[in-house]
Design a protein around this motif. Structure first.
Motif, PDB file in Angstrom:
ATOM      1  N   GLU A  37      14.860  56.970  47.041  1.00  0.00           N
ATOM      2  CA  GLU A  37      14.350  57.890  46.216  1.00  0.00           C
ATOM      3  C   GLU A  37      12.816  58.295  46.087  1.00  0.00           C
ATOM      4  OE1 GLU A  37      14.610  55.678  41.910  1.00  0.00           O
ATOM      5  OE2 GLU A  37      16.589  56.637  42.717  1.00  0.00           O
ATOM      6  N   ILE A  38      12.127  57.120  46.515  1.00  0.00           N
ATOM      7  CA  ILE A  38      10.646  57.212  46.422  1.00  0.00           C
ATOM      8  C   ILE A  38       9.863  57.617  47.605  1.00  0.00           C
ATOM      9  CG2 ILE A  38      10.811  56.030  44.259  1.00  0.00           C
ATOM     10  CD1 ILE A  38       9.551  53.660  46.047  1.00  0.00           C
ATOM     11  N   PHE A  39      10.727  57.270  48.701  1.00  0.00           N
ATOM     12  CA  PHE A  39       9.883  57.256  50.077  1.00  0.00           C
ATOM     13  C   PHE A  39      10.951  57.393  51.250  1.00  0.00           C
ATOM     14  CE2 PHE A  39       8.023  55.357  53.911  1.00  0.00           C
ATOM     15  CZ  PHE A  39       6.773  55.892  53.691  1.00  0.00           C
ATOM     16  N   GLU A  40      10.579  58.248  52.193  1.00  0.00           N
ATOM     17  CA  GLU A  40      11.360  58.334  53.439  1.00  0.00           C
ATOM     18  C   GLU A  40      10.300  58.058  54.788  1.00  0.00           C
ATOM     19  OE1 GLU A  40      14.523  59.256  53.986  1.00  0.00           O
ATOM     20  OE2 GLU A  40      14.937  59.014  51.743  1.00  0.00           O
ATOM     21  N   LEU A  67       4.764  50.964  56.374  1.00  0.00           N
ATOM     22  CA  LEU A  67       5.780  52.102  56.416  1.00  0.00           C
ATOM     23  C   LEU A  67       4.697  53.398  56.413  1.00  0.00           C
ATOM     24  CD1 LEU A  67       8.229  51.339  53.377  1.00  0.00           C
ATOM     25  CD2 LEU A  67       8.224  50.330  55.822  1.00  0.00           C
ATOM     26  N   THR A  68       5.260  54.198  57.199  1.00  0.00           N
ATOM     27  CA  THR A  68       4.485  55.687  57.226  1.00  0.00           C
ATOM     28  C   THR A  68       5.512  56.547  57.056  1.00  0.00           C
ATOM     29  OG1 THR A  68       3.162  54.910  58.841  1.00  0.00           O
ATOM     30  CG2 THR A  68       3.257  57.108  58.816  1.00  0.00           C
ATOM     31  N   GLY A  69       5.163  57.492  56.229  1.00  0.00           N
ATOM     32  CA  GLY A  69       6.100  58.525  55.775  1.00  0.00           C
ATOM     33  C   GLY A  69       5.747  59.719  54.730  1.00  0.00           C
ATOM     34  N   GLN A  70       6.637  59.970  54.064  1.00  0.00           N
ATOM     35  CA  GLN A  70       6.442  60.998  52.915  1.00  0.00           C
ATOM     36  C   GLN A  70       6.845  60.128  51.598  1.00  0.00           C
ATOM     37  OE1 GLN A  70       8.209  64.620  53.658  1.00  0.00           O
ATOM     38  NE2 GLN A  70       6.271  65.350  54.856  1.00  0.00           N
ATOM     39  N   ASP A  71       5.953  60.500  50.316  1.00  0.00           N
ATOM     40  CA  ASP A  71       6.639  60.009  49.211  1.00  0.00           C
ATOM     41  C   ASP A  71       7.453  61.017  48.641  1.00  0.00           C
ATOM     42  OD1 ASP A  71       4.821  62.168  47.948  1.00  0.00           O
ATOM     43  OD2 ASP A  71       3.199  60.807  47.539  1.00  0.00           O
ATOM     44  N   MET A  72       7.881  60.667  47.230  1.00  0.00           N
ATOM     45  CA  MET A  72       8.769  61.324  46.591  1.00  0.00           C
ATOM     46  C   MET A  72       8.603  62.944  46.319  1.00  0.00           C
ATOM     47  SD  MET A  72       8.570  59.177  43.230  1.00  0.00           S
ATOM     48  CE  MET A  72       6.932  59.058  42.174  1.00  0.00           C
ATOM     49  N   ASP A  73       6.916  63.135  46.345  1.00  0.00           N
ATOM     50  CA  ASP A  73       6.455  64.331  46.175  1.00  0.00           C
ATOM     51  C   ASP A  73       6.290  65.243  47.798  1.00  0.00           C
ATOM     52  OD1 ASP A  73       6.294  64.122  43.293  1.00  0.00           O
ATOM     53  OD2 ASP A  73       4.244  63.368  43.391  1.00  0.00           O
ATOM     54  N   GLY A  74       6.777  64.517  48.673  1.00  0.00           N
ATOM     55  CA  GLY A  74       6.464  65.256  49.994  1.00  0.00           C
ATOM     56  C   GLY A  74       5.197  64.982  50.535  1.00  0.00           C
ATOM     57  N   GLN A  75       4.224  64.176  50.022  1.00  0.00           N
ATOM     58  CA  GLN A  75       2.829  64.060  50.558  1.00  0.00           C
ATOM     59  C   GLN A  75       3.004  62.917  51.519  1.00  0.00           C
ATOM     60  OE1 GLN A  75       0.266  66.085  49.836  1.00  0.00           O
ATOM     61  NE2 GLN A  75       2.056  67.190  48.795  1.00  0.00           N
ATOM     62  N   PRO A  76       2.139  62.992  52.473  1.00  0.00           N
ATOM     63  CA  PRO A  76       1.930  61.755  53.538  1.00  0.00           C
ATOM     64  C   PRO A  76       1.602  60.687  52.892  1.00  0.00           C
ATOM     65  CG  PRO A  76       0.778  63.762  54.105  1.00  0.00           C
ATOM     66  CD  PRO A  76       1.114  63.935  53.110  1.00  0.00           C
ATOM     67  N   ALA A  77       2.336  59.561  53.283  1.00  0.00           N
ATOM     68  CA  ALA A  77       1.809  58.267  52.451  1.00  0.00           C
ATOM     69  C   ALA A  77       2.360  56.968  53.580  1.00  0.00           C
ATOM     70  CB  ALA A  77       2.701  58.078  51.252  1.00  0.00           C
ATOM     71  N   TYR A 105       1.559  47.681  48.329  1.00  0.00           N
ATOM     72  CA  TYR A 105       0.441  48.340  48.419  1.00  0.00           C
ATOM     73  C   TYR A 105       0.643  49.807  49.018  1.00  0.00           C
ATOM     74  CZ  TYR A 105      -1.664  43.623  48.062  1.00  0.00           C
ATOM     75  OH  TYR A 105      -2.107  42.548  47.382  1.00  0.00           O
ATOM     76  N   THR A 106      -0.074  50.737  48.459  1.00  0.00           N
ATOM     77  CA  THR A 106       0.131  51.978  48.859  1.00  0.00           C
ATOM     78  C   THR A 106      -0.945  53.064  48.886  1.00  0.00           C
ATOM     79  OG1 THR A 106       1.618  54.227  48.654  1.00  0.00           O
ATOM     80  CG2 THR A 106       1.441  53.002  46.592  1.00  0.00           C
ATOM     81  N   ASP A 107      -1.145  54.030  49.501  1.00  0.00           N
ATOM     82  CA  ASP A 107      -2.211  55.005  49.237  1.00  0.00           C
ATOM     83  C   ASP A 107      -1.559  56.174  48.428  1.00  0.00           C
ATOM     84  OD1 ASP A 107      -0.509  56.039  51.475  1.00  0.00           O
ATOM     85  OD2 ASP A 107      -2.508  56.128  52.772  1.00  0.00           O
ATOM     86  N   SER A 108      -0.581  56.367  48.206  1.00  0.00           N
ATOM     87  CA  SER A 108       0.082  57.341  47.439  1.00  0.00           C
ATOM     88  C   SER A 108      -0.126  57.426  46.048  1.00  0.00           C
ATOM     89  CB  SER A 108       1.697  57.533  47.666  1.00  0.00           C
ATOM     90  OG  SER A 108       2.417  58.133  46.717  1.00  0.00           O
ATOM     91  N   LYS A 109      -0.770  58.565  45.716  1.00  0.00           N
ATOM     92  CA  LYS A 109      -1.457  58.795  44.341  1.00  0.00           C
ATOM     93  C   LYS A 109       0.131  59.036  43.250  1.00  0.00           C
ATOM     94  CE  LYS A 109      -5.556  61.359  44.963  1.00  0.00           C
ATOM     95  NZ  LYS A 109      -6.398  60.112  45.345  1.00  0.00           N
ATOM     96  N   ALA A 110       1.090  59.450  43.898  1.00  0.00           N
ATOM     97  CA  ALA A 110       2.615  59.411  43.309  1.00  0.00           C
ATOM     98  C   ALA A 110       3.133  57.777  42.834  1.00  0.00           C
ATOM     99  CB  ALA A 110       3.290  60.340  43.671  1.00  0.00           C
ATOM    100  N   LEU A 111       3.089  57.179  44.088  1.00  0.00           N
ATOM    101  CA  LEU A 111       3.654  55.823  44.211  1.00  0.00           C
ATOM    102  C   LEU A 111       2.817  54.918  43.416  1.00  0.00           C
ATOM    103  CD1 LEU A 111       5.622  56.027  47.431  1.00  0.00           C
ATOM    104  CD2 LEU A 111       6.427  56.320  45.268  1.00  0.00           C
TER     105      LEU A 111
END
Length: 143
Positions: A37-40, A67-77, A105-111
């Motif tokens: 639900e938070i990442f794909e 992991l490389t993909g998109q966070d729950m907001d659809g942003q690259p993460a 650890y993540t570079d996603s502002k949402a996560l």
């Protein structure tokens, strides 16, 4: 408990093995996919699970992967995971699901506000399509 991330592990190359007087070490390279639900996304093909069994029979598993993909907001993460578990080989074969302690650890502002709290546990499950590592949020409520 509902998993926040499901990591499907796929072998990625030849395992390395060292056996010495202090114990044994196996390094197992892997790749895979990540859903939840938070990442794909994917597990980059540079993941490695290092398993050390010391002379006392304690197995320390330490998997590290990106992991490389998109966070729950659809942003690259990206999400970096260090996942650790310990097992006493003297108590018989490891049972499933096995339990782990992950750090994210993540570079996603949402996560970042969510994942950087260190309130998660992992479980390794052997499912019909292979090994899955499921991550759950620790909750003070009964699930």
């Amino acid at each position: 408990m509902k998993p926040i991330l499901d990591i499907k592990i796929e072998s990625n190359g030849q395992d390395l093995h060292l056996e010495g007087e202090n114990g044994t070490i196996d390094m197992i390279p892997f790749k895979g996919t990540a859903t939840g639900e938070i990442f794909e996304g994917i597990v980059e093909p540079c993941g490695v699970d290092t398993q050390l069994v010391n002379a006392a029979g304690i197995r320390h598993m330490s998997a590290r992967y990106m992991l490389t993909g998109q966070d729950m907001d659809g942003q690259p993460a990206h999400i970096y995971i260090e996942n650790n578990g310990w097992f006493d080989e003297n108590q018989g074969p490891m049972t499933l699901p096995f339990k782990t302690v992950p750090v994210f650890y993540t570079d996603s502002k949402a996560l970042a506000p969510y994942l950087h709290r260190n309130q998660f546990v992992g479980e390794g499950h052997m499912l019909p399509d292979g090994l899955h590592i499921l991550f759950f949020e620790i909750s003070s409520k009964k699930d």
